[in-house]
Design a protein around this motif. Structure first.
Motif, short mmCIF file in Angstrom:
data_model
loop_
_atom_site.label_atom_id
_atom_site.label_comp_id
_atom_site.label_asym_id
_atom_site.label_seq_id
_atom_site.Cartn_x
_atom_site.Cartn_y
_atom_site.Cartn_z
N VAL A 119 -34.41 1.50 10.29
CA VAL A 119 -33.65 2.85 10.72
C VAL A 119 -34.38 3.37 12.01
O VAL A 119 -33.47 3.63 12.76
CB VAL A 119 -34.34 4.19 9.62
CG1 VAL A 119 -34.01 5.45 10.12
CG2 VAL A 119 -33.64 4.11 8.19
N ALA A 120 -35.49 2.97 12.33
CA ALA A 120 -36.18 3.27 13.59
C ALA A 120 -35.56 2.24 14.71
O ALA A 120 -34.99 3.00 16.00
CB ALA A 120 -37.55 2.99 13.59
N VAL A 121 -35.18 1.00 14.83
CA VAL A 121 -34.53 0.27 15.59
C VAL A 121 -32.99 0.85 15.59
O VAL A 121 -32.60 0.91 16.91
CB VAL A 121 -34.59 -1.20 15.05
CG1 VAL A 121 -33.79 -2.06 16.05
CG2 VAL A 121 -35.77 -1.78 14.97
N THR A 122 -32.34 1.10 14.78
CA THR A 122 -31.09 1.44 14.74
C THR A 122 -31.03 2.99 15.68
O THR A 122 -30.13 3.02 16.62
CB THR A 122 -30.23 1.95 13.59
OG1 THR A 122 -30.22 0.70 12.80
CG2 THR A 122 -29.02 2.54 13.49
N LEU A 123 -31.92 3.95 15.44
CA LEU A 123 -31.92 5.06 16.05
C LEU A 123 -32.22 4.99 17.74
O LEU A 123 -31.91 5.47 18.57
CB LEU A 123 -32.82 6.20 15.41
CG LEU A 123 -32.22 6.53 14.00
CD1 LEU A 123 -33.01 7.59 13.59
CD2 LEU A 123 -30.70 7.53 14.52
N ALA A 124 -33.26 4.18 17.80
CA ALA A 124 -34.04 3.80 18.96
C ALA A 124 -32.94 3.52 20.18
O ALA A 124 -32.77 3.80 21.10
CB ALA A 124 -35.40 3.18 18.98
N ALA A 125 -32.23 2.42 19.53
CA ALA A 125 -31.14 1.57 20.37
C ALA A 125 -30.15 2.45 20.45
O ALA A 125 -29.48 2.84 21.94
CB ALA A 125 -30.78 0.37 19.66
N LEU A 126 -29.66 3.38 19.75
CA LEU A 126 -28.36 4.14 19.77
C LEU A 126 -28.90 5.40 20.73
O LEU A 126 -28.11 5.45 21.83
CB LEU A 126 -28.30 4.80 18.58
CG LEU A 126 -27.09 6.01 18.50
CD1 LEU A 126 -25.82 5.27 19.39
CD2 LEU A 126 -26.85 6.74 17.11
N ILE A 127 -30.14 5.95 20.86
CA ILE A 127 -30.50 6.97 21.74
C ILE A 127 -30.62 6.60 23.07
O ILE A 127 -30.55 7.17 23.98
CB ILE A 127 -31.96 7.52 20.97
CG1 ILE A 127 -31.50 8.29 19.89
CG2 ILE A 127 -32.33 8.59 22.33
CD1 ILE A 127 -32.78 8.95 19.07
N LEU A 128 -31.36 5.23 23.01
CA LEU A 128 -31.54 4.58 24.44
C LEU A 128 -30.17 4.59 25.22
O LEU A 128 -30.06 4.79 26.49
CB LEU A 128 -32.23 3.25 24.44
CG LEU A 128 -32.68 2.75 25.65
CD1 LEU A 128 -33.49 3.67 26.59
CD2 LEU A 128 -33.38 1.30 25.22
N ALA A 129 -29.11 3.98 24.46
CA ALA A 129 -27.92 3.74 25.09
C ALA A 129 -27.22 5.35 25.61
O ALA A 129 -26.52 5.34 26.70
CB ALA A 129 -27.05 3.02 24.12
N VAL A 130 -27.36 6.00 24.96
CA VAL A 130 -26.83 7.50 24.87
C VAL A 130 -27.52 8.07 26.19
O VAL A 130 -26.76 8.48 27.19
CB VAL A 130 -26.90 8.43 23.87
CG1 VAL A 130 -26.47 9.75 24.35
CG2 VAL A 130 -26.02 7.87 22.67
N ASN A 131 -28.88 7.89 26.16
CA ASN A 131 -29.67 8.62 27.43
C ASN A 131 -29.41 7.81 28.58
O ASN A 131 -29.49 8.58 29.80
CB ASN A 131 -31.09 8.38 26.85
CG ASN A 131 -32.04 9.15 27.65
OD1 ASN A 131 -32.87 8.49 28.41
ND2 ASN A 131 -31.76 10.53 28.22
N LYS A 132 -29.24 6.37 28.50
CA LYS A 132 -29.38 5.74 29.89
C LYS A 132 -27.87 5.13 30.46
O LYS A 132 -27.76 4.62 31.40
CB LYS A 132 -30.27 4.78 29.91
CG LYS A 132 -32.06 5.04 29.50
CD LYS A 132 -32.43 5.82 30.42
CE LYS A 132 -32.74 5.00 32.00
NZ LYS A 132 -33.22 5.82 33.01
N GLY A 133 -27.07 5.36 29.57
CA GLY A 133 -25.57 5.02 29.65
C GLY A 133 -25.20 5.12 31.12
O GLY A 133 -24.50 4.54 31.65
#
Length: 501
Positions: free
Chosen positions: A209-223
């Protein structure tokens, strides 16, 4: 001879004080941090865009821990795990208060996310075990009231402490109160476990769960910075998808899953859970953006205290409206109340979508009240539906799903709002707009996105269909007030003496 309280009564009192006080502090801390971000940014030199990880990271970790910590309490002792959560909370407050860099603040908030989720999950379990019958209903109602008051008071308290002591003051105060709760728990709370629960804990599911959310949020934040088609952005989205797929596979195989996938066949539960996710996400996103906008010198230029006061129409309005909602739902129906709530919330965001640099604060008041009223109407019935649509032996699992959804919604929606606000503001500034106009454009764009997300809640209300409704008791009012931060059982919950994690 003077009558003395029994050990059981004394223990129940100790549990009530420790859990309600700690819940109030955790929720106040959670809702206050957005107000602190400009001050933290100025002091540490880290941009507020990067510091949004202090908000999203907290929710990200909370999503992974909220169910797992309850399971740990059942197996290894609720008092023990609750105390561990309190000690972690104290340590995280000290780490943040002493931080010399934004990275330390974010690290402290990640720890705080785990601590806060543990305190809420195990505290409610302790409270339930220590009481029974009407006493349990009263105790859980008080816990719900403490949760609601803490969430509403957080921005005001945070703003006040920033003006008086600096941004570190909130964390010093929280550390002291949490330390007091440790002492109360040590002396006045008995240990309890669930001897019938399997000792298997789904650690891998929590990590995924943590990896799924962390990767998603990082992509949204830095995209936007990396490029939406760049290897880094696509890689983060791919990692999130792979981790999410892995989570589903793990949940199918582990003896005691974090999420029982069979629950997803229950359309009332799915609809209510997504509605809860949307509500938690949009209110957290709103508070994040407005906290920055209100304090920016190029817009309204409020002090932290003034910004905290300025958010009161949304926070206090939600608390005032929520207890009235169960009676409304009994008259017009829970599904209809949820739909009405999201329509009102959407309308409030649509009005904010027309903000420009000529707006004074007074122009924000009515749309903020509309958003608060709408969320009050949708939160309580959605939360009640999530526990009323399952048999008694699945109430804990259903509430665990909805509690996890709150954290997921808060993490993802805040990341989306932070990205939209920063990117639109930067684009308009680059096109030659004034700083105030660019910031207003950022708020407007974010509001339109939140309006679209809120309108999806209407579909969720329809998906929920008709279901058993709460009777509108005082306990239902407390559960509705607390619905913005935690799911509590209502009079519609099967075997309501079983309270959730």
């Amino acid at each position: 001879m003077t009558n003395r309280p029994s050990a059981t009564t004394a223990s129940a009192t100790g549990v009530l004080v420790a859990t309600c006080l700690s819940t109030l502090v955790v929720n106040a801390n959670t809702s206050a941090v957005s107000i602190l971000l400009p001050a933290i940014s100025e002091d540490t030199g880290m941009s507020v865009t990067t510091l949004q990880w202090a908000v999203t990271g907290y929710s990200l970790v909370g999503a992974a821990v909220i169910v797992t910590s309850g399971a740990l309490g059942d197996v290894f002792g609720r008092k023990r795990v609750f105390q561990l959560g309190l000690l972690l909370f104290v340590a995280s407050c000290l780490l943040i208060a002493l931080a010399q860099s934004g990275e330390m603040v974010i690290a402290g908030r990640l720890v705080q996310g785990a601590a806060g989720a543990t305190i809420l999950a195990c505290g409610l379990s302790l409270l339930t075990v220590a009481n029974s019958g009407e006493a349990q209903i009263r105790a859980v109602s008080l816990w719900g009231a403490a949760a609601a008051v803490g969430a509403a008071a957080g921005p005001l308290l945070g703003g006040l402490l920033v003006d008086i002591t600096g941004w570190q003051g909130l964390f010093w105060v929280d550390a002291v109160v949490a330390a007091i709760c440790v002492l109360i728990t040590y002396r006045g709370v008995g240990e309890s476990r669930d001897p019938n629960r399997s000792r298997d804990i789904d650690y891998l599911g929590a990590a995924l769960v943590a990896v799924t959310l962390a990767a998603l949020i990082l992509a949204v934040n830095k995209g936007a910075d990396w490029g939406w088609g760049s290897f880094a952005t696509v890689g983060c989205f791919a990692l999130s998808a792979v981790a999410g797929f892995g989570f589903v596979q793990v949940e199918r195989r582990v003896p005691v899953p974090l999420l029982d996938l069979a629950l997803l066949r229950n359309r009332v539960l799915v609809g209510s859970t997504v509605a809860i996710l949307i509500g938690a996400g949009t209110i957290n996103a709103l508070m994040y953006v407005l906290s920055l906008f209100f304090q920016d010198p190029s817009s309204l230029g409020f002090s932290p205290l003034e910004a905290g006061v300025a958010t009161l129409p949304a926070t206090i309005g939600l608390v005032i409206v929520a207890p009235l909602v169960p009676r409304i739902a009994t008259k017009i129906g829970g599904r209809e109340t949820v739909v009405l709530g999201f329509l009102v919330t959407t309308a409030g965001f649509v009005v904010l979508g027309f903000v420009d640099d000529s707006w004074k604060y007074a122009a924000f008041v009515l749309p903020l009240i509309a958003i608060a009223v709408g969320m009050g109407l949708s939160n309580g019935p959605s939360s009640a539906a999530s526990t009323s649509c399952v048999p008694a032996n699945q109430v804990g699992e259903a509430s665990g799903v909805s509690n996890m959804a709150r954290y997921v919604g808060a993490a993802v929606a805040t990341a989306v709002a932070a990205t939209v606000y920063a990117q639109v503001t930067a684009n308009h500034a680059a096109d030659g707009a004034s700083a105030g106009s660019a910031l207003a454009s950022g708020v407007a764009a974010t509001s339109w996105v939140m309006a679209g997300i809120s309108f999806l809640g209407v579909a969720m209300g329809v998906l929920m269909g008709r279901h058993r409704a709460a009777r509108g008791t005082i306990h239902d009012a407390a559960a509705s007030a607390a619905a913005g931060s935690h799911t509590l059982p209502t009079s519609a919950t099967a075997s309501a003496d079983r309270v959730t994690r």
